[in-house]
Write a protein that holds these residues in place. Structure first.
Motif, PDB file in Angstrom:
ATOM      1  N   VAL A  75     162.858 -26.736  21.768  1.00  0.00           N
ATOM      2  CA  VAL A  75     162.279 -26.519  20.377  1.00  0.00           C
ATOM      3  C   VAL A  75     160.726 -27.089  20.281  1.00  0.00           C
ATOM      4  O   VAL A  75     160.773 -28.342  20.777  1.00  0.00           O
ATOM      5  CB  VAL A  75     163.108 -27.147  19.198  1.00  0.00           C
ATOM      6  N   ALA A  76     159.842 -26.365  19.868  1.00  0.00           N
ATOM      7  CA  ALA A  76     158.396 -27.078  20.100  1.00  0.00           C
ATOM      8  C   ALA A  76     157.973 -26.976  18.714  1.00  0.00           C
ATOM      9  O   ALA A  76     157.786 -25.970  18.059  1.00  0.00           O
ATOM     10  CB  ALA A  76     157.758 -26.199  21.173  1.00  0.00           C
ATOM     11  N   VAL A  77     157.237 -28.033  18.458  1.00  0.00           N
ATOM     12  CA  VAL A  77     156.440 -28.292  17.198  1.00  0.00           C
ATOM     13  C   VAL A  77     154.986 -28.345  17.355  1.00  0.00           C
ATOM     14  O   VAL A  77     154.721 -29.433  17.921  1.00  0.00           O
ATOM     15  CB  VAL A  77     156.816 -29.464  16.308  1.00  0.00           C
ATOM     16  N   VAL A  78     154.149 -27.316  17.481  1.00  0.00           N
ATOM     17  CA  VAL A  78     152.966 -27.147  17.818  1.00  0.00           C
ATOM     18  C   VAL A  78     151.891 -26.775  16.783  1.00  0.00           C
ATOM     19  O   VAL A  78     152.189 -25.558  16.104  1.00  0.00           O
ATOM     20  CB  VAL A  78     152.867 -26.387  19.080  1.00  0.00           C
ATOM     21  N   PRO A  79     150.743 -27.344  16.513  1.00  0.00           N
ATOM     22  CA  PRO A  79     149.877 -26.746  15.515  1.00  0.00           C
ATOM     23  C   PRO A  79     148.962 -25.458  16.189  1.00  0.00           C
ATOM     24  O   PRO A  79     148.905 -25.311  17.427  1.00  0.00           O
ATOM     25  CB  PRO A  79     148.709 -27.919  15.186  1.00  0.00           C
ATOM     26  N   SER A  80     148.791 -24.548  15.493  1.00  0.00           N
ATOM     27  CA  SER A  80     148.219 -23.504  16.006  1.00  0.00           C
ATOM     28  C   SER A  80     146.851 -23.180  15.308  1.00  0.00           C
ATOM     29  O   SER A  80     147.042 -22.790  14.101  1.00  0.00           O
ATOM     30  CB  SER A  80     148.974 -21.991  15.870  1.00  0.00           C
ATOM     31  N   PRO A  81     145.558 -23.129  15.699  1.00  0.00           N
ATOM     32  CA  PRO A  81     144.299 -22.867  15.019  1.00  0.00           C
ATOM     33  C   PRO A  81     144.442 -21.364  14.707  1.00  0.00           C
ATOM     34  O   PRO A  81     143.712 -21.146  13.563  1.00  0.00           O
ATOM     35  CB  PRO A  81     143.300 -23.309  15.938  1.00  0.00           C
ATOM     36  N   LEU A  82     144.746 -20.671  15.538  1.00  0.00           N
ATOM     37  CA  LEU A  82     144.868 -19.030  15.074  1.00  0.00           C
ATOM     38  C   LEU A  82     145.441 -18.824  13.939  1.00  0.00           C
ATOM     39  O   LEU A  82     145.082 -18.080  12.936  1.00  0.00           O
ATOM     40  CB  LEU A  82     145.146 -18.340  16.240  1.00  0.00           C
ATOM     41  N   ALA A  83     146.959 -19.292  13.928  1.00  0.00           N
ATOM     42  CA  ALA A  83     147.685 -19.327  12.689  1.00  0.00           C
ATOM     43  C   ALA A  83     146.896 -19.824  11.301  1.00  0.00           C
ATOM     44  O   ALA A  83     147.139 -19.139  10.376  1.00  0.00           O
ATOM     45  CB  ALA A  83     149.096 -20.001  13.057  1.00  0.00           C
ATOM     46  N   GLU A  84     146.335 -21.105  11.462  1.00  0.00           N
ATOM     47  CA  GLU A  84     145.608 -21.541  10.296  1.00  0.00           C
ATOM     48  C   GLU A  84     144.605 -20.649  10.123  1.00  0.00           C
ATOM     49  O   GLU A  84     144.083 -20.692   8.955  1.00  0.00           O
ATOM     50  CB  GLU A  84     145.246 -23.074  10.743  1.00  0.00           C
ATOM     51  N   LEU A  85     143.817 -19.986  10.929  1.00  0.00           N
ATOM     52  CA  LEU A  85     142.832 -19.149  10.699  1.00  0.00           C
ATOM     53  C   LEU A  85     143.140 -17.876   9.895  1.00  0.00           C
ATOM     54  O   LEU A  85     142.640 -17.671   8.812  1.00  0.00           O
ATOM     55  CB  LEU A  85     141.875 -18.735  11.861  1.00  0.00           C
TER      56      LEU A  85
ATOM     57  N   PRO B 202     155.630 -12.110  27.283  1.00  0.00           N
ATOM     58  CA  PRO B 202     156.930 -12.081  27.834  1.00  0.00           C
ATOM     59  C   PRO B 202     157.155 -13.291  28.759  1.00  0.00           C
ATOM     60  O   PRO B 202     156.235 -14.318  29.169  1.00  0.00           O
ATOM     61  CB  PRO B 202     156.729 -11.107  29.007  1.00  0.00           C
ATOM     62  N   GLY B 203     158.587 -13.880  28.802  1.00  0.00           N
ATOM     63  CA  GLY B 203     159.043 -14.981  29.520  1.00  0.00           C
ATOM     64  C   GLY B 203     159.393 -16.030  28.429  1.00  0.00           C
ATOM     65  O   GLY B 203     160.061 -17.095  28.594  1.00  0.00           O
ATOM     66  N   GLY B 204     158.840 -16.049  27.136  1.00  0.00           N
ATOM     67  CA  GLY B 204     158.937 -17.057  26.166  1.00  0.00           C
ATOM     68  C   GLY B 204     158.576 -18.493  26.684  1.00  0.00           C
ATOM     69  O   GLY B 204     159.155 -19.523  26.263  1.00  0.00           O
ATOM     70  N   ALA B 205     157.553 -18.421  27.190  1.00  0.00           N
ATOM     71  CA  ALA B 205     157.019 -19.859  27.971  1.00  0.00           C
ATOM     72  C   ALA B 205     155.677 -20.305  27.407  1.00  0.00           C
ATOM     73  O   ALA B 205     155.274 -21.409  27.152  1.00  0.00           O
ATOM     74  CB  ALA B 205     156.929 -19.829  29.242  1.00  0.00           C
ATOM     75  N   ALA B 206     155.096 -19.450  26.422  1.00  0.00           N
ATOM     76  CA  ALA B 206     153.722 -19.685  25.977  1.00  0.00           C
ATOM     77  C   ALA B 206     153.871 -20.503  24.533  1.00  0.00           C
ATOM     78  O   ALA B 206     154.690 -20.214  23.819  1.00  0.00           O
ATOM     79  CB  ALA B 206     153.009 -18.432  25.638  1.00  0.00           C
ATOM     80  N   LEU B 207     152.921 -21.495  24.555  1.00  0.00           N
ATOM     81  CA  LEU B 207     152.861 -22.279  23.406  1.00  0.00           C
ATOM     82  C   LEU B 207     151.507 -21.982  22.785  1.00  0.00           C
ATOM     83  O   LEU B 207     150.518 -21.379  23.496  1.00  0.00           O
ATOM     84  CB  LEU B 207     153.058 -23.401  23.796  1.00  0.00           C
TER      85      LEU B 207
ATOM     86  N   PRO C  54     162.308 -20.232  23.697  1.00  0.00           N
ATOM     87  CA  PRO C  54     162.097 -21.398  22.735  1.00  0.00           C
ATOM     88  C   PRO C  54     162.246 -20.936  21.504  1.00  0.00           C
ATOM     89  O   PRO C  54     162.177 -19.781  20.719  1.00  0.00           O
ATOM     90  CB  PRO C  54     160.669 -21.843  22.989  1.00  0.00           C
ATOM     91  N   LEU C  55     162.252 -21.966  20.386  1.00  0.00           N
ATOM     92  CA  LEU C  55     162.133 -21.892  19.034  1.00  0.00           C
ATOM     93  C   LEU C  55     160.755 -22.376  18.527  1.00  0.00           C
ATOM     94  O   LEU C  55     160.485 -23.675  19.146  1.00  0.00           O
ATOM     95  CB  LEU C  55     163.209 -22.599  18.199  1.00  0.00           C
ATOM     96  N   LEU C  56     159.749 -21.967  17.951  1.00  0.00           N
ATOM     97  CA  LEU C  56     158.367 -22.566  17.922  1.00  0.00           C
ATOM     98  C   LEU C  56     158.456 -22.930  16.252  1.00  0.00           C
ATOM     99  O   LEU C  56     158.449 -22.052  15.534  1.00  0.00           O
ATOM    100  CB  LEU C  56     157.232 -21.639  18.230  1.00  0.00           C
ATOM    101  N   LEU C  57     158.044 -24.171  15.938  1.00  0.00           N
ATOM    102  CA  LEU C  57     157.935 -24.335  14.511  1.00  0.00           C
ATOM    103  C   LEU C  57     156.232 -24.884  14.537  1.00  0.00           C
ATOM    104  O   LEU C  57     155.627 -25.748  15.467  1.00  0.00           O
ATOM    105  CB  LEU C  57     158.649 -25.844  14.321  1.00  0.00           C
TER     106      LEU C  57
END
Length: 367
Positions: free
Chosen positions: A15-25, A82-87, A240-243
């Motif tokens: 489980v990863a909690v990570v800010p995303s500049p693209l999502a915020e844009l 693919p692979g579910g490893a990108a954050l 993962p589950l991304l927050l």
């Protein structure tokens, strides 16, 4: 109605909690296109709009259906790698590089969701399936000439649209977003750090509850439920589950559940609401309760002062059992408060609750 995420076998470290500049844009573009959704951002929207280059403002309208309704899954590209490893990346440039890593099929499918309301699908997309291609063009034409033109280009020349979108997002960054992100990233990083610590100490259920009271976890069923007026289901599988926190997104709570992509919960931080929002079930109860003309008349009197059942009976010319039934519906919906004054039980409308449902109704009963 709700969106459900199967988390069977999900390990806490996934489980990863990570800010995303693209999502915020993406949320910034949404707020600029639909300022009515975000009354707390009107000052910022007015300031950005006033100094926006007219040419960029025109380009912003060319494909605003990608972010006007909410915003496209294209703003969360790491979920599709693919692979579910990108954050999410630390910078917008890093996330634009992740956007470039999506296949043309992934890019087109995600872009079509709002340009012509194509539903999620598991099979071949419109780049391969001629029938789906025709259907996408028909739906786009029904939505308007801009959607039709965009969809035609998207289906015939995906690289051209991809290059256009990347350059547009970079220009938005130069024009207004870089300045906004320099302020917002500190709040989002702090929230992500807090949620990560909460996850380590208290577990997933309390972490998600802290993100939004609309999110619950059934640990026995290994399932997350997000209370929304939409229906969807996805699974973390082996990934993962991304927050992803957002400062500009309130009151929107978004869930990515596109087949083949990792689930993402995009939740608002720093919400200005004074109380937890009602569940969808409670909202339906309230709207149903207020839709009856007799109950609207009762609300008119209870909005002005407290009344007993006997007083309402005399005022409205109805029997006590009839009034009691209507009072019971309003009370179950959480719209009225009841208090005892000696021998009498008085009812009064909860103005604060009704005001959150809408000013038009409140103005109507107080007129």
């Amino acid at each position: 109605m709700s969106v459900r995420i199967d988390i069977a076998g999900l390990r806490r470290e996934r489980v990863a909690v990570v800010p995303s500049p693209l999502a915020e844009l993406g949320m910034a573009l949404h707020a600029l296109s639909e300022p009515g959704h975000h009354p707390g951002l009107q000052g910022w929207v007015t300031g950005v709009t006033a100094r926006l280059d007219p040419h960029l403002a025109d380009r912003m309208c060319e494909a605003d259906f990608l972010w006007r309704t909410t915003f496209s899954d294209l703003f969360l590209p790491y979920a599709g790698i693919p692979g579910g490893a990108a954050l999410p990346g630390a910078t917008l440039a890093e996330e634009l590089d992740l956007l470039d890593k999506l296949t043309d099929e992934q890019f087109v499918d995600a872009a079509l969701e709002f340009s012509c309301a194509m539903p999620y699908g598991d099979g071949p997309g419109p780049l391969v399936d001629a029938g789906l291609r025709r259907r996408a063009l028909e739906l786009a034409a029904a939505r308007g000439p801009r959607q039709e033109r965009f969809t035609e280009l998207l289906l015939t020349d995906p690289p051209r649209i991809r290059a256009w979108l990347r350059q547009f997002l970079k220009d938005c960054d130069d024009a207004f977003f870089a300045e906004a992100w320099s302020r917002l990233r500190h709040q989002l990083t702090a929230d992500a750090r807090h949620k990560t610590d909460l996850l380590r100490r208290k577990g997933l259920a309390e972490t998600l509850a802290a993100a939004s009271p609309a999110i619950t976890v059934d640990e026995a069923a290994a399932e997350i439920t997000v209370d929304k007026l939409s229906v969807g289901r996805t699974t973390t599988g082996d990934g993962p589950l991304l927050l992803v926190p957002t400062s500009l997104g309130w009151p929107h709570l978004a869930v990515l559940y596109r087949p083949g992509w990792q689930p993402v919960v995009h939740y608002p931080v720093g919400a200005p609401e004074l109380a937890a929002p009602p569940s969808v079930e409670q909202l339906a109860l309230r709207m149903t309760a207020l839709s009856h003309p007799v109950r609207m008349r009762i609300c008119r009197y209870l909005a002005r002062s407290a009344h007993t059942t006997s007083e309402l009976t005399q005022t409205l010319g109805m029997t006590a059992p009839e009034i009691s039934r209507h009072i019971g519906v309003l009370k179950k919906a959480g719209l009225i408060t009841t208090r005892r004054r000696g021998r009498y039980v008085q009812h009064q409308l909860d103005i604060a609750v009704v005001a959150r449902l809408g000013s038009d109704f409140l103005e109507g009963i107080l007129r």
